[in-house]
Scaffold this active site. Sequence first.
Site, PDB file in Angstrom:
ATOM      1  N   ASP A 169       0.857  -1.178   0.000  1.00 11.96           N
ATOM      2  CA  ASP A 169       0.000   0.000   0.000  1.00 11.96           C
ATOM      3  C   ASP A 169       0.905   1.244   0.000  1.00 11.96           C
ATOM      4  O   ASP A 169       2.134   1.140   0.096  1.00 11.96           O
ATOM      5  CB  ASP A 169      -0.964  -0.004   1.190  1.00 11.96           C
ATOM      6  CG  ASP A 169      -2.175   0.894   0.926  1.00 11.96           C
ATOM      7  OD1 ASP A 169      -2.141   1.682  -0.045  1.00 11.96           O
ATOM      8  OD2 ASP A 169      -3.159   0.819   1.678  1.00 11.96           O
TER       9      ASP A 169
HETATM   10  C1  BGC Z   1      -4.916   3.377   0.184  1.00 13.83           C
HETATM   11  C2  BGC Z   1      -5.134   2.391  -0.944  1.00 13.83           C
HETATM   12  C3  BGC Z   1      -4.944   3.052  -2.277  1.00 13.83           C
HETATM   13  C4  BGC Z   1      -3.577   3.700  -2.324  1.00 13.83           C
HETATM   14  C5  BGC Z   1      -3.271   4.355  -3.636  1.00 13.83           C
HETATM   15  C6  BGC Z   1      -3.650   4.175   0.005  1.00 13.83           C
HETATM   16  O1  BGC Z   1      -3.580   5.217   0.903  1.00 13.83           O
HETATM   17  O2  BGC Z   1      -4.902   2.694   1.417  1.00 13.83           O
HETATM   18  O3  BGC Z   1      -6.414   1.836  -0.824  1.00 13.83           O
HETATM   19  O4  BGC Z   1      -5.121   2.124  -3.298  1.00 13.83           O
HETATM   20  O5  BGC Z   1      -3.503   4.667  -1.300  1.00 13.83           O
HETATM   21  O6  BGC Z   1      -3.957   5.515  -3.823  1.00 13.83           O
END
Ligand code: BGC
Length: 755
Positions: free
Chosen positions: A283
């Site tokens: 993530d």
């Molecule tokens: C989130 C994800 C997301 C990623 C990219 C993160 O902060 O937890 O769900 O896909 O950002 O934007």
Amino acid sequence: MKKLLAFLTLGFITIASLHAQDQKMNAFINALISKMTVDEKIGQLNLITPGSDIPTGSVVSTNVEKKIAEGNVGGLFGVIGTEKVKQAQDIAMQKSRLKIPLLFGSDVIHGHKTTFPIPLGISCSWDTALIRFGASVAANEATADGLNWAFSPMVDIARDPRWGRVSEGSGEDPFLGSAIASAMVKGYQGNSLADKNTLLACVKHFALYGAAEGGRDYNSVDMTKMKMYNEYLPPYKAAVDAGVATVMSSFNDVDGVPATGNKWLLTDLLRTQWGFKGMIVSDYTSLGEMVNHRQGNISEASIKAIKAGLDMDMVTEGYWGTLKKSLQEKMISITDIDRACRMVLEAKYKLGLFEDPYRYIDPTRAAKEVLSESNRVVARKIARESFVLLKHNNKTLPLKRATSIALVGPLANDKNNMLGTWAVSGDPQKSVPVMDGMKNVGGSSLNIRYAKGANITDDPNLARQANVFGLRVDIDKRSADEMLQEALSIARQSDVVVAVVGEASEMSGEAASRSDITLPASEQKLLQALYATGKPVVVVIMSGRPLVLTGSIEGAAAVLQTWHAGTEAGNAIADVLFGDVNPSGKLSMSFPYSVGQIPVYYSQKRTGRPIDPNNKFSTKYLDAPNEALFPFGYGLSYTNFVYSDLKLSSSSLSKSQSVDVEVILTNAGSLDGAEVVQLYVLDQVRSITPPEKELKGFQKLMLKAGESKTIKFTITESMLRFYNADLKHISEPGMFTVMVGGNSKDVLMKDVELK
Ligand code: BGC
């Protein structure tokens, strides 16, 4: 026999040709890897964002163009639109040594530019065919706009509505969650990833992110393996079984080890036990956050992560900055890097990017297919199916077009909050507010007056935090009393009041946990004053989570929960209020009676001291019921469904003999309508304490007014299995209670024995 032979031959040909395809891919990738330097291999593991769109962490990548040209980037996200995507792909194709095309990802969470309702809303449709179709429409639109990777579906089971990200998932139940996870993966990925209108899906957040302690985002998670296997892991597994191409690790720790560096999770469970063959991405900066999790410095965190099985590093650039040195110091081996690099290259290969790096970059498609009229039609349909009628007295609904309507509330004529959280590509100004929808659907002679009545919240601190991505909470220049008096005045002049209240989009979603999930005080005051006029008040609630509505809706004639319904919100809400569509959504997550009850979910276990109002020493609160205000599976209709004659085809079943369950469903009202028939089971005696009810099946069907239908489910032994204390998936012989009904509380029951 002939048929069997033909089937076997066909099976053989399919397997043989799959094998040949794999061999071709392996040969291609082996040849490519053999040409790559260590830096280029590590470069493929680097997923970065130039930050042109909403970044979700504090870090945004720098020197992106230079890094692409030097072969130090595997993929980009936050780059939207064919023009920008082409610019970036051009750099990779023209300037980098090996001309390896880039991946382009994005948070296509509930539609792309045509925004569907938030996922929690979509899940309340319980319509897996529609959900799959919706995902395919989103994939079509996103690929037309240059993307080839969606960071979706989010399948985290969530039982704590204080957690803002409940809005992104499918609620509290593993069975429903699994069905939706599978439908979404199939919708996004279609029959072949190489098709122009399909993309890589990415199931997230692996794993258990929804169980963050106290509902506080990014918080620690701790649970038994039994609970993981039985209740939290099934939707991720369903996505893997549906062939999901990529998996995103979560921010939290699992069993004491951050998911991003958790070998048990990413390799032993995901790859070895479940057979996942795709790519694993972290993530947003979760690799770097392992340092905060006290896992050592960035170089140690990167070693842990690559050894755990993490392939791609999103935004931290920890792999890029440290792995080469760790390799030289023999802390990792080249096989670790090659494995991760192969996973990224395979994803690109499967998309067909090596054949044509510009496959998804077609401005003519973008002009035709992005935010098209036909996509809006789909958005409107999904929105209508996602609404849940929570309360309905005196046939207040549907509204008659001839009545005079006072449309009141801070969300009644508001474009800024229709899309909901995680609509990174959606333009709020393209959305339909309720006021416009009422006029579109109600007709030009509609007698409607509007007043804002109150701010979403008067709390400047909450407003400031809700406004980080643009104006969501617009605190009016007028005083609260001035706004209220205007609303009361139009209410008194009208036959019925429609009050649209709830949360601003960014009051839920990522980093939007709330400890108080009642309606904001400003809106509660407005509602109470409207009830006091004596006019029937229809409350339309927009929110990204189940709110605590106790104390706010007792005076309402009807309550329609509409979540944040997307681009077509206003039209869809009007379709339902005027009765062109009969609401049929059912809650995928319980609505608590009070915050103090949380977590409250339907599949709780019985305690050693079951609730007994006459026994002090039984499991209960002194000041609140044990049950949710509105339970899982609940939702009313303008018509009335009656369940009768529950029958089993036999009093027992066995490994070789299933049992059929039949029930008669009657539409006893005067309008056509759809109902979601739900099947639950209780294992009466089990080696580990069982939930009191577990969803095992559901069917959504349309019934004409007055019509009756026999609904049939088949229960097999495998449906009664669970993970026991040794994590073996088994069933245990004995008595089971079979329950069928229109929600998790009101059910007909019969016993059956598993022999
Ligand atoms: C989130 C994800 C997301 C990623 C990219 C993160 O902060 O937890 O769900 O896909 O950002 O934007």
